[in-house]
Design a protein around this motif. Structure first.
Motif, PDB file in Angstrom:
ATOM      1  N   ILE A  82      31.598  41.828  35.446  1.00 29.07           N
ATOM      2  CA  ILE A  82      33.042  41.658  35.606  1.00 29.07           C
ATOM      3  C   ILE A  82      33.801  42.757  34.878  1.00 29.07           C
ATOM      4  O   ILE A  82      34.841  43.241  35.360  1.00 29.07           O
ATOM      5  N   ALA A  83      33.295  43.171  33.718  1.00 30.23           N
ATOM      6  CA  ALA A  83      33.922  44.238  32.923  1.00 30.23           C
ATOM      7  C   ALA A  83      32.922  45.363  32.716  1.00 30.23           C
ATOM      8  O   ALA A  83      31.702  45.151  32.741  1.00 30.23           O
ATOM      9  N   ASP A  84      33.438  46.566  32.508  1.00 31.87           N
ATOM     10  CA  ASP A  84      32.572  47.733  32.298  1.00 31.87           C
ATOM     11  C   ASP A  84      32.236  47.951  30.838  1.00 31.87           C
ATOM     12  O   ASP A  84      31.232  48.574  30.512  1.00 31.87           O
ATOM     13  N   SER A  85      33.095  47.451  29.937  1.00 36.02           N
ATOM     14  CA  SER A  85      32.901  47.693  28.514  1.00 36.02           C
ATOM     15  C   SER A  85      33.333  46.474  27.721  1.00 36.02           C
ATOM     16  O   SER A  85      34.254  45.742  28.126  1.00 36.02           O
ATOM     17  N   THR A  86      32.677  46.269  26.587  1.00 36.58           N
ATOM     18  CA  THR A  86      33.064  45.158  25.705  1.00 36.58           C
ATOM     19  C   THR A  86      34.200  45.551  24.767  1.00 36.58           C
ATOM     20  O   THR A  86      34.729  44.691  24.058  1.00 36.58           O
ATOM     21  N   ASN A  87      34.578  46.816  24.744  1.00 33.47           N
ATOM     22  CA  ASN A  87      35.576  47.283  23.777  1.00 33.47           C
ATOM     23  C   ASN A  87      36.965  46.710  24.042  1.00 33.47           C
ATOM     24  O   ASN A  87      37.700  46.389  23.107  1.00 33.47           O
ATOM     25  N   LYS A  88      37.328  46.595  25.305  1.00 33.84           N
ATOM     26  CA  LYS A  88      38.659  46.086  25.648  1.00 33.84           C
ATOM     27  C   LYS A  88      38.581  45.397  27.001  1.00 33.84           C
ATOM     28  O   LYS A  88      38.060  45.959  27.969  1.00 33.84           O
ATOM     29  N   ILE A  89      39.061  44.152  27.046  1.00 35.93           N
ATOM     30  CA  ILE A  89      39.026  43.373  28.275  1.00 35.93           C
ATOM     31  C   ILE A  89      40.463  43.203  28.782  1.00 35.93           C
ATOM     32  O   ILE A  89      41.360  42.821  28.026  1.00 35.93           O
ATOM     33  N   THR A  90      40.662  43.478  30.056  1.00 33.47           N
ATOM     34  CA  THR A  90      41.975  43.316  30.665  1.00 33.47           C
ATOM     35  C   THR A  90      42.000  42.040  31.485  1.00 33.47           C
ATOM     36  O   THR A  90      41.160  41.843  32.372  1.00 33.47           O
ATOM     37  N   ILE A  91      42.948  41.159  31.179  1.00 33.12           N
ATOM     38  CA  ILE A  91      43.124  39.958  31.986  1.00 33.12           C
ATOM     39  C   ILE A  91      44.529  39.973  32.576  1.00 33.12           C
ATOM     40  O   ILE A  91      45.467  40.493  31.964  1.00 33.12           O
ATOM     41  N   THR A  92      44.643  39.423  33.762  1.00 35.98           N
ATOM     42  CA  THR A  92      45.939  39.316  34.424  1.00 35.98           C
ATOM     43  C   THR A  92      46.432  37.881  34.271  1.00 35.98           C
ATOM     44  O   THR A  92      45.723  36.934  34.626  1.00 35.98           O
ATOM     45  N   VAL A  93      47.633  37.734  33.718  1.00 35.28           N
ATOM     46  CA  VAL A  93      48.178  36.400  33.486  1.00 35.28           C
ATOM     47  C   VAL A  93      49.500  36.242  34.217  1.00 35.28           C
ATOM     48  O   VAL A  93      50.204  37.214  34.509  1.00 35.28           O
ATOM     49  N   GLN A  94      49.816  34.970  34.470  1.00 36.00           N
ATOM     50  CA  GLN A  94      51.071  34.650  35.146  1.00 36.00           C
ATOM     51  C   GLN A  94      51.829  33.627  34.309  1.00 36.00           C
ATOM     52  O   GLN A  94      51.281  32.594  33.923  1.00 36.00           O
ATOM     53  N   SER A  95      53.099  33.915  34.027  1.00 39.12           N
ATOM     54  CA  SER A  95      53.917  33.026  33.213  1.00 39.12           C
ATOM     55  C   SER A  95      54.429  31.865  34.052  1.00 39.12           C
ATOM     56  O   SER A  95      54.256  31.817  35.271  1.00 39.12           O
ATOM     57  N   THR A  96      55.081  30.917  33.387  1.00 36.39           N
ATOM     58  CA  THR A  96      55.615  29.747  34.083  1.00 36.39           C
ATOM     59  C   THR A  96      56.706  30.114  35.091  1.00 36.39           C
ATOM     60  O   THR A  96      56.964  29.364  36.032  1.00 36.39           O
TER      61      THR A  96
END
Length: 589
Positions: free
Chosen positions: A352-366
């Motif tokens: 799912i990710a290429d590196s453990t150094n930084k993970i990008t997640i996409t979030v949606q607010s209310t």
């Protein structure tokens, strides 16, 4: 290289099969052959002089043992076993007492007799009744006598009977005199060859893991399934090109093929290969994956819906996590997949990710604003399997006291006695038996009309302490025939808590509320612990079968009579839909 490894693996499997026969056979029958100093197998003819005196003596002896008053227990137990030889419990208590008093030769005789007959007595200090635990006691007695050969032999017997605390053997004081003995270290799973390279150490740990799967798992064929063997072969070849965390992830994949809920690796206890964790906690609601908790720096993310991990949708990521999440049913996938997805090493291992150094997640607010958040993993200490957290001051009652194993609250406005049972474990201030007694006393009050038992946070523990609570619930139904008994359950209701739920479902007319349970009525359970000698990686293997229900009960979970699934709006608003539904039902009776 491969042929050498798999020749050794085959030898491990053969050795394991010699030690491990059909699970339907009793542990004692598999490993304990008749000995000259053990009693015969025929029932004693004739009877005791006075059965009433015998019973009173037995009760007094048991009391002295539980109070650790060994000197007072000894003559009583000697009298009991002399006058009647067919009770494994009294031989067991005598053996433990002799051990405490340093009478090791006599202890060995008594404990062997207990093994021949079998033991049922519980709540005994410094002891446990399973055959493999008794065998460890025999080994300890031989060690105290300086008989190294028999010490090792009885360690082997215990291991062959799936002794599940192997990593604790070396720390037992009884073995201090032989802790440097190489054979003892091998049996205790502690031996380390100082000449091995890093690659050789990891390969030795892989071999140890495979051998422990075959030794511990209740299914004697668990370690020979084609997928596991293929993964082991691939990992063995790839070790030189992998970092420590990647090796541990691949071991998690291997354990994932075992396919039931008590198999797992906890990637945080090792000397090397430990994982990190994102500063947020995820939870799956009916309307998606949400952030339900976070460290102070990221608290603003609580309540945000997680849409994606890197370029992978949250739904697809949850599905991918099944690869390392052996489980009893798919409720356990809802429960634990979000836990694994908070580990960068898992996200990279799953592709799912290429590196453990930084993970990008996409979030949606209310208010439906979408943004990308960059998170970094942090070191963490395992403190138990995840539960839904209390996230604000106005959290509902069931989230207020998760730190307590059990508590009760009487709502005098409607006569509902709420009992929350969060862990099958003893509290220092009050045992579960004592709590159950106070629960019965509360039920006797006229104000109590109905009872609600909440198991939503309970993922198990020591199932042997459950009978008093089950009796209290059955007492409620007998004492309050017009009352209603409810049980709230969910994805976390697992292991010993599942056993309690199954018994409640069998022996009462309880109305079940919430989600399906996280395990099966009849399931492969227990937790044979392993610790890999070189890396210190820690994990669990399913070592016992629990037939709590009927033999023909093939349900994959216990389903609710009133289905109430957790939704994000209720949770973040501080509403408990389960208890509200129960109150509505009672209002309409």
């Amino acid at each position: 290289m491969y042929s050498s490894f798999f020749a050794q693996l085959s030898a491990c499997l053969i050795f394991s099969s010699v030690l491990f026969t059909h699970p339907a056979m009793s542990q004692t029958a598999r490993v304990l052959s008749p000995t000259n100093d053990a009693i015969g197998v025929f029932p004693q003819r004739g009877g005791v002089a006075d059965p009433v005196v015998y019973l009173k003596t037995r009760k007094k002896a048991l009391f002295f043992v539980r109070e650790k008053r060994w000197q007072q227990a000894l003559p009583l137990l000697q009298s009991l076993t002399s006058s009647y030889k067919d009770d494994g419990d009294t031989w067991y208590l005598l053996g433990l007492t002799q051990m405490q008093l340093g009478h090791h030769e006599q202890a060995i005789v008594a404990l062997k007799n207990a093994l021949t007959l079998g033991v049922n007595v519980t709540n005994i200090p410094n002891a446990s009744r399973p055959s493999n635990d008794i065998m460890i006691k025999v080994s300890e007695a031989y060690a105290q006598l300086g008989n190294i050969e028999q010490t090792h032999e009885w360690l082997r017997k215990s291991l062959s009977a799936r002794y599940d605390e192997r990593s604790s053997i070396a720390g037992k004081a009884a073995f201090d005199a032989i802790k440097d003995n190489t054979q003892f270290q091998i049996l205790a799973g502690q031996y380390k060859d100082p000449t091995l390279t890093r690659v050789q150490q990891w390969r030795a740990d892989l071999e140890f893991l495979l051998a422990e799967i075959n030794r511990l798992h209740i299914n004697e064929m668990a370690g020979t399934n084609a997928e596991l063997v293929a993964l082991a072969k691939s990992l063995h070849a790839d070790i030189p090109n992998l970092n420590d965390q990647q090796i541990v992830f691949r071991m998690m994949e291997l354990v994932g093929t075992l396919g039931n809920g008590h198999n797992l690796i906890v990637p945080t206890f090792g000397e090397k290969g430990n994982f990190s964790r994102l500063p947020v906690q995820f939870y799956v609601f009916t309307d998606g994956l949400y952030i339900v908790d976070a460290t102070p720096n990221y608290s603003a993310l609580i309540g945000q819906k997680v849409m994606a991990f890197e370029g992978t949708s949250s739904e697809e990521a949850i599905a991918k996590a099944a690869k390392i999440n052996p489980r009893d049913n798919e409720m356990q996938q809802l429960w634990l997949a979000p836990y694994y997805l908070a580990m960068p090493e898992v996200l990279t291992g799953l592709g799912i990710a290429d590196s453990t150094n930084k993970i990008t997640i996409t979030v949606q607010s209310t208010d439906n604003v979408t943004e990308k958040i960059h998170l970094e993993g942090q070191a963490f200490a395992f403190s138990g399997l995840p539960t839904l957290p209390k996230n604000h001051k106005n959290a509902p009652e069931y989230l207020q006291h998760k730190d307590k194993h059990y508590w009760q609250y009487l709502n005098k406005s409607n006569g509902v006695l709420q009992v929350q049972f969060n862990a099958v474990a003893q509290m220092k201030t009050q045992s579960l038996a004592q709590f159950s007694k106070t629960l019965i006393d509360t039920v006797k009050q006229d104000e109590v009309k109905h009872l609600v038992l909440d198991l939503r946070h309970n993922s198990g523990g020591n199932g042997s302490i459950l009978p008093p609570l089950l009796k209290a619930l059955i007492y409620f139904e007998a004492a309050k025939p017009d009352g209603k008994l409810f049980v709230i359950m969910g994805r976390n209701t697992f292991s010993a808590a599942q056993n309690l739920l199954t018994n409640i479902n069998l022996f009462t007319d309880a109305i079940l509320v919430g989600e399906p349970s996280g395990s099966r009525p009849n399931h492969v359970g227990e937790a044979g612990r392993f610790k890999l000698p070189y890396s210190g990686v820690f994990g669990l293997i399913s070592s016992q079968f629990h037939q709590t229900s009927r033999a023909e009960d093939h349900r994959i979970w216990v389903p609710p009579h009133m289905p109430i699934l957790p939704d994000s709006k209720s949770y973040f608003a501080g509403i408990d839909p389960a208890i509200n539904a129960i109150y509505r039902l009672l209002d309409n009776l």
